[in-house]
Design an enzyme around this catalytic site. Structure first.
Site, PDB file in Angstrom:
ATOM      1  N   HIS A  27      -0.774   3.519 -10.636  1.00  0.00           N
ATOM      2  CA  HIS A  27      -0.420   3.780  -9.236  1.00  0.00           C
ATOM      3  C   HIS A  27       1.096   3.805  -9.070  1.00  0.00           C
ATOM      4  O   HIS A  27       1.714   2.793  -8.706  1.00  0.00           O
ATOM      5  CB  HIS A  27      -1.037   2.716  -8.322  1.00  0.00           C
ATOM      6  CG  HIS A  27      -2.497   2.908  -8.081  1.00  0.00           C
ATOM      7  ND1 HIS A  27      -2.994   3.520  -6.960  1.00  0.00           N
ATOM      8  CD2 HIS A  27      -3.580   2.585  -8.836  1.00  0.00           C
ATOM      9  CE1 HIS A  27      -4.314   3.563  -7.020  1.00  0.00           C
ATOM     10  NE2 HIS A  27      -4.690   2.996  -8.158  1.00  0.00           N
ATOM     11  N   CYS A  52      -4.756   7.873 -10.278  1.00  0.00           N
ATOM     12  CA  CYS A  52      -5.965   7.048 -10.420  1.00  0.00           C
ATOM     13  C   CYS A  52      -7.230   7.888 -10.269  1.00  0.00           C
ATOM     14  O   CYS A  52      -7.575   8.638 -11.181  1.00  0.00           O
ATOM     15  CB  CYS A  52      -5.923   5.868  -9.464  1.00  0.00           C
ATOM     16  SG  CYS A  52      -7.070   4.540  -9.939  1.00  0.00           S
ATOM     17  N   GLU A  61       2.801   5.083  -6.750  1.00  0.00           N
ATOM     18  CA  GLU A  61       3.249   5.017  -5.360  1.00  0.00           C
ATOM     19  C   GLU A  61       3.783   3.635  -4.982  1.00  0.00           C
ATOM     20  O   GLU A  61       4.530   3.499  -4.006  1.00  0.00           O
ATOM     21  CB  GLU A  61       2.126   5.434  -4.405  1.00  0.00           C
ATOM     22  CG  GLU A  61       0.980   4.447  -4.239  1.00  0.00           C
ATOM     23  CD  GLU A  61      -0.129   4.600  -5.266  1.00  0.00           C
ATOM     24  OE1 GLU A  61      -1.254   4.143  -4.996  1.00  0.00           O
ATOM     25  OE2 GLU A  61       0.127   5.174  -6.344  1.00  0.00           O
TER      26      GLU A  61
END
Length: 258
Positions: free
Chosen positions: A221, A113, A223
């Site tokens: 994202h 990001c 994660e």
């Protein structure tokens, strides 16, 4: 066996609007520990506390995280406007030279990001302040309401370059991702290769041409649900292989396009 060490770039926060902190998101820490297989350490992104040469000698790789503040437009030759949002010049002062140092040395770096945008700016690229204001573009911002699951749900496809770095890494030319960003790449920096795009043409995946090591960035994202998501897991595993090589003194090969 000693695990490699991955530095996670932090963001500054105020607890209860008073107490200043440098913090890293738990999802990033979990991804580094559980999928990358490295020891995660959060780095205060402020040149008062850390130096680039110290970071390079301490860590085996770096995760450039997302964050609410944006890269200051002066870093790419533009004047700030209200649309550019909040800034963190201290983080700019760490991450931009850190990207260039990692690329030059071949030390593994993964941008997420804001980190994706930092990689572009570090190599001379520019950013749009607000993607959703551009003709024909969708709203890529995080939904303002809802649970974390709803905010991080998969919302659009990313089309990857046939036989490119991300196609070979992820095993598909189209993948589903979340989207939680306001800004985006306007012009690609020197050696920045856009390797994936959203349906509206917004750049979503990049690598650095002729980089001697792992140097990848994604606008989404990964994660979120990194251990189970079929897109996130191979990305973090590849990053983990690179940092393991670095920690053992073996220089990982670059991920060149076909």
């Amino acid at each position: 066996m000693k695990r490699p060490i991955v530095g996670i770039i932090s963001n500054t926060h105020l607890i209860n609007d008073q107490y200043p902190t440098h913090a890293g998101g738990t999802m990033n820490i979990e991804a580094v520990s559980d999928v990358v297989g490295a020891m995660p350490l959060v780095i205060p992104a402020d040149p008062r506390f850390v130096r680039i040469n110290e970071l390079m000698e301490t860590f085996d790789g770096f995760l450039l995280t997302g964050g609410r503040p944006n890269v200051h437009p002066e870093e790419y030759g533009e004047a700030p406007t209200e649309a550019h949002g909040q800034f963190d010049r201290n983080r700019d002062a760490i991450t931009l030279p850190l990207v260039r140092a990692c690329v030059d040395r071949g030390q593994p770096v993964l941008g997420i990001c804001r980190g994706f945008q930092e990689m572009n700016v570090a190599l001379g690229g520019t950013l749009y302040p607000e993607i959703r204001d551009l003709p024909g573009r969708m709203n890529h911002r995080m939904p303002p309401e809802g649970s974390l699951e709803e905010k991080f749900e998969l919302r659009h496809e990313v089309s990857l370059t046939l036989n490119g770095v991300f196609h070979r890494l992820l095993g598909a030319t189209k993948v589903m991702t979340n989207t939680l960003h306001g800004q985006g790449i306007k012009t690609a920096g020197s050696r920045i290769v856009i390797d994936g795009e959203a349906p509206d043409g917004t750049p979503e995946a990049l690598y650095i041409r002729d980089a001697p090591g792992f140097s990848l960035g994604v606008q989404w994202h990964p994660e979120w649900n990194a251990a189970n998501d079929p897109v996130s897991r191979p990305l973090f595993k590849a990053f983990g292989d690179a940092v393991q090589c670095w920690s053992e003194g073996r220089r990982p090969s670059s991920l060149k396009s076909a």
